[in-house]
Structure formats: C-alpha cells, structure tokens
Motif scaffolding. Structure first.
Motif, PDB file in Angstrom:
ATOM      1  N   VAL A   1       0.834  -1.203   0.000  1.00  0.00           N
ATOM      2  CA  VAL A   1       0.000   0.000   0.000  1.00  0.00           C
ATOM      3  C   VAL A   1       0.871   1.256   0.000  1.00  0.00           C
ATOM      4  CG1 VAL A   1      -1.696   1.312   1.339  1.00  0.00           C
ATOM      5  CG2 VAL A   1      -1.969  -1.148   1.060  1.00  0.00           C
ATOM      6  N   LEU A   2       1.960   1.248   0.756  1.00  0.00           N
ATOM      7  CA  LEU A   2       2.873   2.397   0.748  1.00  0.00           C
ATOM      8  C   LEU A   2       3.466   2.623  -0.636  1.00  0.00           C
ATOM      9  CD1 LEU A   2       4.894   2.324   4.080  1.00  0.00           C
ATOM     10  CD2 LEU A   2       3.686   4.254   3.106  1.00  0.00           C
ATOM     11  N   GLY A   3       3.861   1.533  -1.307  1.00  0.00           N
ATOM     12  CA  GLY A   3       4.361   1.657  -2.676  1.00  0.00           C
ATOM     13  C   GLY A   3       3.322   2.238  -3.608  1.00  0.00           C
ATOM     14  N   MET A   4       2.074   1.768  -3.473  1.00  0.00           N
ATOM     15  CA  MET A   4       0.988   2.296  -4.301  1.00  0.00           C
ATOM     16  C   MET A   4       0.749   3.773  -4.029  1.00  0.00           C
ATOM     17  SD  MET A   4      -2.081  -0.483  -4.548  1.00  0.00           S
ATOM     18  CE  MET A   4      -3.172   0.812  -5.057  1.00  0.00           C
ATOM     19  N   LEU A   5       0.708   4.142  -2.757  1.00  0.00           N
ATOM     20  CA  LEU A   5       0.462   5.541  -2.403  1.00  0.00           C
ATOM     21  C   LEU A   5       1.572   6.453  -2.908  1.00  0.00           C
ATOM     22  CD1 LEU A   5      -0.921   5.234   1.224  1.00  0.00           C
ATOM     23  CD2 LEU A   5      -2.155   6.008  -0.794  1.00  0.00           C
ATOM     24  N   CYS A   6       2.809   6.015  -2.777  1.00  0.00           N
ATOM     25  CA  CYS A   6       3.929   6.833  -3.266  1.00  0.00           C
ATOM     26  C   CYS A   6       3.844   7.027  -4.773  1.00  0.00           C
ATOM     27  CB  CYS A   6       5.258   6.191  -2.886  1.00  0.00           C
ATOM     28  SG  CYS A   6       5.660   6.342  -1.149  1.00  0.00           S
ATOM     29  N   ALA A   7       3.540   5.969  -5.488  1.00  0.00           N
ATOM     30  CA  ALA A   7       3.465   6.080  -6.946  1.00  0.00           C
ATOM     31  C   ALA A   7       2.311   6.972  -7.378  1.00  0.00           C
ATOM     32  CB  ALA A   7       3.326   4.692  -7.568  1.00  0.00           C
TER      33      ALA A   7
END
Length: 153
Positions: free
Chosen positions: A126-132
């Motif tokens: 989820v953190l990767g998705m939010l950053c992207a």
C-alpha cells in the motif's frame, strides 16, 4: 476538484503536500507498528530462526513495495491516457464516500488479528501504491478536467 487546480499556485501545492504527507506518514507509522508486532512475535524464538524470519520479512516488504509501486504507476499511466470526465470523476468520488465505514464482520476481524504479525508486506504494498500515485506531476482527474474545459471553449 476545487478551484486552485488550474492555477497550480502555492495553495494548491501546499494542500497537496500536506494531504499526501499526512497519508504517507500515517501509513509509515502503521507499517512500523506492524514491524514491531512482527518483531515481538519473532524475537521469542530461539536459534537462527529470528534472523531468517527478519530477512524473509524484509525481502517480502521490499518486493511488495516495488510491486505496489509498479501496479499503481500502470494504473496512473492508464488513467492519464484516458482520463474520465469531471462528471464521472464526481460520481466515482461520491460512490467511494458511501463505501467508507462498511467495516469487517466479526470472523474477518479475528482473522485479521491472527494475521497481524504478517501484515507488514501488505502495508509495504500500500505504501508503494500511495507513493506512486502521490508523486505525479498532474493527477488524472486534472487531465480530464483540462480536456473538458478545452472542449467547452
């Protein structure tokens, strides 16, 4: 969408940075909390197992974050190629607001509590998705609104 997105002034960027920063900070804190729960679960083991499990968890978290980043970038790229109209964006926004608060039933809550020590990779994804999705120059909804404004003029 508000009124500052087409000028993209200081207020626009300030709101965008504060909102994105607060969401990312909250998710990072939850991720740290989950790693702490995992650590308290694993550190009670003896021998080499805690080290092996920490390495496995680290690899899973890094892989999940990369996977979340690439997944979200593909979605953003597709939405930028074919942005929705402002009306469709508004309908999606309203539909998303109605779904908030549905919650989990009791059996699912128990399952989540049992899986809590192993949820760090999910939060890394989820953190990767939010950053992207956060670190883009222009949001897909803005592209759609700009095209709609250009078509009307």
């Amino acid at each position: 969408m508000g009124r500052s997105w087409y000028r993209r002034g200081v207020g626009y960027w300030l709101r965008r940075v504060v909102f994105s920063g607060s969401v990312l900070l909250t998710m990072a804190l939850m991720f740290g909390l989950l790693l702490g729960v995992f650590g308290s679960t694993v550190d009670g083991l003896s021998g080499v197992w805690p080290l092996v499990l920490w390495i496995a968890m680290g690899a899973l978290c890094v892989g999940a974050a990369i996977w979340g980043w690439t997944y979200s970038r593909r979605q953003v790229r597709a939405k930028l190629a074919e942005p929705s109209s402002p009306e469709a964006t508004w309908k999606q926004h309203k539909a998303g607001q109605r779904q908030v608060g549905t919650g989990l039933s009791s059996p699912w809550r128990a399952l989540v509590l049992l899986a809590l020590p192993f949820m760090a990779p999910l939060f890394a994804w989820v953190l990767g998705m939010l950053c992207a999705a956060t670190f883009v120059r222009e949001l897909p909804s803005e592209v759609g609104a700009r095209r709609a404004m250009a078509a009307r003029s």
